[in-house]
Design an enzyme around this catalytic site. Structure first.
Site, short mmCIF file in Angstrom:
data_model
loop_
_atom_site.label_atom_id
_atom_site.label_comp_id
_atom_site.label_asym_id
_atom_site.label_seq_id
_atom_site.Cartn_x
_atom_site.Cartn_y
_atom_site.Cartn_z
N ASP A 9 22.08 -34.34 -3.71
CA ASP A 9 22.59 -33.11 -3.11
C ASP A 9 21.91 -31.95 -3.83
OD1 ASP A 9 24.49 -31.32 -1.75
OD2 ASP A 9 25.40 -31.13 -3.74
N ASP A 11 23.07 -27.90 -3.81
CA ASP A 11 23.99 -26.90 -4.37
C ASP A 11 25.07 -27.60 -5.19
OD1 ASP A 11 22.49 -25.51 -2.49
OD2 ASP A 11 24.14 -24.18 -1.95
N ASP A 169 28.04 -33.63 -5.97
CA ASP A 169 29.12 -33.01 -6.73
C ASP A 169 30.43 -32.86 -5.96
OD1 ASP A 169 27.96 -30.86 -5.07
OD2 ASP A 169 29.30 -29.56 -6.20
#
Length: 217
Positions: A9, A11, A169
């Site tokens: 991922d 961001d 995250d």
């Protein structure tokens, strides 16, 4: 290494983009004289693409009569300012260099708008990331947690899902990895945090980038 490829991922995993995203949200809200959002509010709004980000940030969501105008202002402002305060998390460049030396192929799959992904990846990571895709459902490729973008990235890397690991995250990333049939490693330094991730069923949660190397051995 246990895995041939890592799909990241962006961001909250590789890049801390929260301040620039918050500024773009608030620029859009200011354009209609609406109350601004805090960084912590925006932290909880991100993860499902910019349209959903703005649905959550704008009072009334898409029902607001100026929603489309605010979406345009968000894109305009973020396009000009997406690198003002954004930076890799501590230890990320070194992690990517180490993985590259070990012959691990790397990709980024993000719900961030594709135009921003394509601008940010070369600036911050140079040639370390071989494949990068942002949200572009206009091409018929569904955004996360659907696995479409992940499968596309793995095909370009030439790696089956069983030989790759997903790193993210958020709960969206956990769902994405499950939908792709991949192992998932969650990171605690991003937008959600260890407690939230463990509540969502995360099996592996790391607190520092270098811990990823120990899991991948």
């Amino acid at each position: 290494m246990r895995y041939e490829a890592v799909v990241f991922d962006l961001d909250g995993t590789l890049l801390d983009t929260l301040e620039d995203l918050t500024e773009a949200v608030n620029a859009a809200l200011r354009s209609q004289n609406l109350p601004e959002r805090t960084k912590e509010e925006v932290r909880n709004f991100v993860g499902n693409g910019i349209v959903n980000l703005m649905r959550r940030a704008v009072p009334g969501g898409e029902g607001h009569p100026a929603f489309d105008s605010m979406m345009d202002e968000f894109r305009r402002f973020y396009g000009k300012h997406c690198r003002d305060k954004t930076a890799p998390y501590h230890g990320i460049p070194e992690l990517l260099d180490c993985l590259a030396r070990k012959g691990v192929r790397m990709a980024v799959v993000s719900n961030k708008a594709d135009f921003a992904v394509q601008e940010l990846i070369p600036v911050y990571f140079g040639g370390r990331i071989a494949v990068a895709h942002g949200e572009n459902e206009a091409e018929g490729i569904r955004k996360k947690p659907c696995a479409d973008m992940v499968f596309r990235a793995l095909e370009e890397l030439g790696c089956p899902a069983g030989r790759a690991v997903y790193v993210g995250d958020s709960d969206v990333d956990l769902q994405t990895a499950a939908n792709a049939g991949m192992a998932c490693i969650s990171v605690s330094w991003g937008f959600r945090g260890r407690e939230f991730l463990e509540e969502k069923g995360a099996k592996y949660v790391i607190d520092r980038p270098e811990e990823l190397l120990d899991i991948l051995k």
